[in-house]
Write an enzyme that holds these catalytic residues in place. Structure first.
Site, PDB file in Angstrom:
ATOM      1  N   ARG B 295      12.830  -4.366   6.907  1.00 60.83           N
ATOM      2  CA  ARG B 295      12.590  -5.410   7.904  1.00 60.83           C
ATOM      3  C   ARG B 295      13.014  -4.964   9.300  1.00 60.83           C
ATOM      4  O   ARG B 295      12.356  -5.277  10.285  1.00 60.83           O
ATOM      5  CB  ARG B 295      13.289  -6.713   7.495  1.00 60.83           C
ATOM      6  CG  ARG B 295      12.523  -7.429   6.431  1.00 60.83           C
ATOM      7  CD  ARG B 295      13.176  -8.665   5.869  1.00 60.83           C
ATOM      8  NE  ARG B 295      12.238  -9.248   4.901  1.00 60.83           N
ATOM      9  CZ  ARG B 295      12.475 -10.303   4.145  1.00 60.83           C
ATOM     10  NH1 ARG B 295      13.639 -10.922   4.219  1.00 60.83           N
ATOM     11  NH2 ARG B 295      11.561 -10.762   3.311  1.00 60.83           N
ATOM     12  N   TYR B 439       3.565  -8.546   7.104  1.00 60.99           N
ATOM     13  CA  TYR B 439       4.139  -7.915   5.898  1.00 60.99           C
ATOM     14  C   TYR B 439       5.670  -7.834   5.922  1.00 60.99           C
ATOM     15  O   TYR B 439       6.291  -8.198   6.898  1.00 60.99           O
ATOM     16  CB  TYR B 439       3.472  -6.588   5.555  1.00 60.99           C
ATOM     17  CG  TYR B 439       3.480  -5.419   6.530  1.00 60.99           C
ATOM     18  CD1 TYR B 439       4.352  -5.315   7.584  1.00 60.99           C
ATOM     19  CD2 TYR B 439       2.578  -4.365   6.327  1.00 60.99           C
ATOM     20  CE1 TYR B 439       4.339  -4.211   8.426  1.00 60.99           C
ATOM     21  CE2 TYR B 439       2.556  -3.262   7.159  1.00 60.99           C
ATOM     22  CZ  TYR B 439       3.440  -3.192   8.205  1.00 60.99           C
ATOM     23  OH  TYR B 439       3.432  -2.104   9.022  1.00 60.99           O
ATOM     24  N   GLU B 440       6.218  -7.446   4.775  1.00 59.09           N
ATOM     25  CA  GLU B 440       7.687  -7.483   4.570  1.00 59.09           C
ATOM     26  C   GLU B 440       8.254  -8.877   4.817  1.00 59.09           C
ATOM     27  O   GLU B 440       9.356  -9.024   5.357  1.00 59.09           O
ATOM     28  CB  GLU B 440       8.402  -6.468   5.474  1.00 59.09           C
ATOM     29  CG  GLU B 440       8.048  -5.021   5.231  1.00 59.09           C
ATOM     30  CD  GLU B 440       8.473  -4.506   3.868  1.00 59.09           C
ATOM     31  OE1 GLU B 440       9.358  -5.107   3.243  1.00 59.09           O
ATOM     32  OE2 GLU B 440       7.890  -3.512   3.411  1.00 59.09           O
ATOM     33  N   GLY B 441       7.517  -9.888   4.402  1.00 59.82           N
ATOM     34  CA  GLY B 441       7.947 -11.270   4.638  1.00 59.82           C
ATOM     35  C   GLY B 441       7.345 -11.756   5.943  1.00 59.82           C
ATOM     36  O   GLY B 441       7.770 -11.325   7.021  1.00 59.82           O
TER      37      GLY B 441
END
Lengths: 592, 592
Positions: B295, B439-441
């Site tokens: 993140r 992406y990645e949350g």
């Protein structure tokens, strides 16, 4: 690609319940347009957009235009769709009946344009540019030119372009170099290169009519030496049919971020025969006539794409199951709750919705004033409407395209990773929406137009055409406790707008950079205040019917969301404006 | 495609003059990294990025990845660039020396990652995903797995992936269906379909090591029944070399808006042999270890693309002649002034700049705390740093990718129509930046993490790791009149953040939807306050040197612009948050 259903219910609401459509259709020349007729027109337009234009939107994006040996091929299905569009009479709906048009009010045309943009913006560029050429030619062309070219532009047999930009000049048209040399027969030889010419070459029509800005030999320097010429791709024979090929050819097409099915051409003019439109050196005037119509239409592009994106996002938010509501499972029988239960998803959808419905109201408000300016029997009313159109045009163009880009991005975000892949069509709306912030005068240029031209004009007369109705409305409704939740925020935003206006007017007079540095923030503040004014009216006329009808309940709910969650932006805008130009201008050029 | 020069001067400023880099390199294990060494590393990274990665960025976008018969071909030049990258040791710079890594501090690694993202984000995805896999395996793998796989991941002979998403589950990993059935030899048979797998298949490395989330037969429902497995593309022979092909294959690749040279794969696992990483049903824990590192890296992607876009925009603004300065011609000898004289162009460039340099400082502040959390000899200091990393990670990810998208759009806008065509490379930055918000949350999920997990944790202990230093700083500097123009706005923003925190903490306790509805606005308010805190420090340490050195003068100028023109957004954010969740949640689901 998400399905598209034209939002006819909301369109009719804006037209008749908010903007008093009858006051438009009772204007001289519009007598034939009963509500029934207009509903039928909108219904037919919806059908065409949903069934013919939308299905080739994504394939058109994937395929793009092809260029080979000077010829441009539009994507599969575009020619077929164009034929249907033309045969249905859609190329001429807003055109003068004297040349075969249907003479529909701008208000109705604007709604049709919105549908076209939702369904297939790339397709809409072709008739859209023709309409721009039509407007300039209709306003400034000689009778002979009009008789030869307008009927075929109106019935869509031929299409049109606007050739302004050159490699070295975009916004600054004073730098343009294309030359026009008089022939003995009263026509001209046009030579030069134009770039970014939408619909400059394609396979949809039998002829293409270019309106070209160029310089006469005796032209003064700068924009005051620019004239407008009509240059057909094929010269026209005495019987009106296309004859010999003229000296204009497409040199290449651009590969772009979006609107890939719209051809964007480099056009080379090599002693092409052209015909002067209007007076020598007065090309900018004709160009602005066209541009002003086009700027409203470009604002509506932002709206149309936002609507299409919203519809896709809502469908996905209902269907995609992911996670559980923070306040406990809402659909315990399903493996997970649909996205729509999540507050942050609702925030995105409601933001889209508030911007879309507010923008639609703004567009129709502007269009109504176009109709009034043209048709109202009272010259004072016409003048008032013209003032309003002058001030609201840059706002419609820039605000609605900025909001359109924000809204299409929100729609894509609702889809998560599935929004980033091309298959689902949501990212195309983003790419297509992005150009609308740039062309027909970049949004920064619109903002400068607002603060630099429209604000000071006639000691603020243009501005007053907006300020007075807003201020009257607030005064009239302020005492009503039932409306306090709408009028309160509107008044707050309006006071901020007035403060910003005073600040800029005072500072900008002596130092134009002060106005320039504030321009973009000011336009947004102006635009959000306009939306607040419209939302306050929509809330007011919806409240009495909200209990029994979910349509009006949703209006009131969206109005509340706009007032409470979006309008507060105006505070930061005023503060940024009030800080002045110092930080913007003091920064050393070399230090960037 | 604009040229890229790594902003080494600013990077070293942030590292050494703002973040006291010596306090990092004096930590145990970092003794070898003198300032000279670090400057040399950054200089070499800059060279690689400028000369090897950047030149294939646009061609990679045009060409994309090709998929045929289960094989993915990366664009021309990628294999060559990867070999140079690997041979230079760049795959292992932030890895454990015990497995062949160079063990550089996260602060330095973060700067290198920024350069890679500026030069070629698509390329960076390949080693980036490997690093994620490395982190999880290093933290949770058995010694045997680590010995077999880590050295080759570290030296880049093999690459890695993280296989999380499935068609029916993205954010909600509790829905995942991929199954793991034990074999007699202690390994597992993995069966299922994973989608959106970056670097899932490609031609850069001789083996690909997939880390796969799956369910054991006895797994509890939901996320508590998810385990992590290592599944190599080729099984490894006893001598450590790749052997038989495992039961995993790429079924197709996605066609995306951007990062087109990064392969995004559907991966089909069909009784593939896998090895458990960590304890059964504890896969989410390992996944979050990896995710937290990733993140930060994704936040830096937003920064890197913004920087690349800024450099392009500045070059164009200097070179493109268009219009005259509002305050009179600045370059009367030229046919027009360069764009950079125009206030609205300056507004865009300064906005980019303020976000970029603020984000760089924020990223290095976060990375420094990662280093402290890992290396500080005092457990209390380590714990403090861990708290800070916990709270700042979602802010870095979401704020910096949102600002990255805004900044790349501003850069494109400076180019006008020339920004919309692919040739100039500016629109690629926008398309590439867009994924980082997802992406990645997705950024909405980051915001929920901040308000839902990080804010309430340990009675606000994580929050205090940010609030205390800011509040101490304000108290210490408030009386200094020379700093008033920076500390004043910082304090205002900080008070707003505190008010918003109190509001959410009080309301959200009983009604979690209140926290959910405020989350995105709160994260932005938090992030802008963090940037204000950093800008106040940058202004303070630059002021004394501003007179003689243009670098510091530009710092002070950008700080002023940030405080006066951008930070005022925080007022609207607080007001929107304070209106509560009512308007968001009351809207009827059926009415959308």
């Amino acid at each position: 690609m998400p399905a598209y259903k034209a939002p006819l219910r909301d369109m009719l609401y804006v037209l008749y319940e908010l903007m008093d459509g009858e006051s438009v259709t009772s204007l001289p020349g519009f007598e034939d347009f009963s509500r029934d007729t207009i509903e039928a027109v909108l219904g037919e337009a919806a059908k065409l957009c949903e069934e013919v234009l939308q299905p080739i939107n994504r394939s058109g994006d994937e395929e793009g235009c092809a260029f080979e040996n000077g010829v441009v091929r539009t994507p599969n299905g575009f020619k077929h769709a164009y034929d249907a569009f033309r045969d249905g009479g859609w190329t001429g709906i807003a055109c003068d009946p004297a040349f075969g048009g249907q003479g529909l009010p701008a208000t109705v045309d604007t709604l049709v344009v919105e549908m076209i943009c939702s369904a297939n913006l790339s397709f809409g560029m072709y008739p859209g540019l023709s309409h721009g050429a039509y407007v300039a030619l209709h306003a400034y062309g000689s009778d002979a030119l009009k008789e030869t070219f307008l009927p075929k532009l109106v019935d869509g047999t031929w299409s049109g372009t606007m050739c302004l930009t050159e490699p070295q000049c975009g916004t600054d048209l004073g730098l343009l170099r294309t030359r026009a040399v008089p022939n003995d027969d009263g026509s001209y030889k046009i030579t030069g290169t134009k770039i970014f010419i939408s619909a400059g070459e394609h396979d949809l029509t039998e002829n293409i009519i270019h309106l070209v800005l160029a310089r006469l030999p005796d032209a003064p320097k700068g924009v005051k030496g620019v004239s407008l010429f009509l240059v057909p791709k094929f010269l026209v024979k005495p019987d009106g049919s296309p004859g010999a090929r003229n000296g204009v050819a497409c040199g290449s097409i651009e590969h772009k971020m979006g609107i890939k099915a719209s051809s964007t051409c480099v056009m080379n003019f090599d002693e092409a025969q052209g015909f002067l439109i209007g007076a020598p050196h007065k090309g900018m005037q004709a160009m602005f006539t066209m541009m002003n119509t086009e700027r409203l239409a470009v604002g509506v592009q932002g709206l149309g794409l936002a609507e299409a994106s919203y519809q896709g996002a809502v469908a996905y938010a209902r269907e995609r199951l992911q996670g559980r509501s923070l306040s406990g499972a809402k659909y315990p029988d399903k493996p997970a709750d649909p996205l729509v239960v999540h507050p942050d998803i609702r925030r995105m959808l409601l933001t889209q919705r508030a911007y879309i419905e507010g923008s639609r109201a703004l567009a129709i408000w502007a269009a109504k004033n176009l109709d009034l300016a043209k048709r109202h029997p009272d010259p004072a009313e016409r003048a008032k409407a013209e003032d309003f159109v002058a001030v609201i045009t840059p706002v419609v163009k820039a605000l609605m395209t900025d909001l359109g880009f924000e809204a299409t991005n929100l729609g894509m975000q609702v889809f998560g990773g599935h929004g980033y892949i091309r298959e689902n069509g949501m990212e195309q709306f983003v790419r297509d929406a992005r150009i609308a912030q740039i062309y027909e005068g970049a949004n920064g240029v619109q903002a400068l137009d607002l603060v630099g031209r429209k604000m000071p004009a006639h000691a603020g007369r243009f501005l007053r055409s907006f300020f007075h109705p807003v201020s009257d409305h607030i005064a009239a409704k302020k005492a009503d406790p039932a409306l306090a939740e709408f009028i309160g925020p509107l008044e707050k935003a309006f006071i901020r707008l007035q403060q910003a206006t005073t600040f800029i007017a005072q500072r900008g007079m002596a130092r134009p950079d002060e106005a320039g540095a504030a321009a973009s923030d000011y336009l947004r503040l102006f635009g959000l205040t306009a939306l607040a004014y419209l939302w306050a009216q929509m809330a007011e006329n919806s409240l009495p019917k909200a209990e029994e009808d979910p349509f009006y309940r949703a209006k009131v709910g969206t109005a509340r969301f706009f007032m409470e969650r979006l309008l507060p932006q105006t505070g930061g805008l005023l503060q940024a404006i009030s800080s002045g130009a110092r930080t913007t201008m003091a920064f050393e050029e070399a230090a960037f």
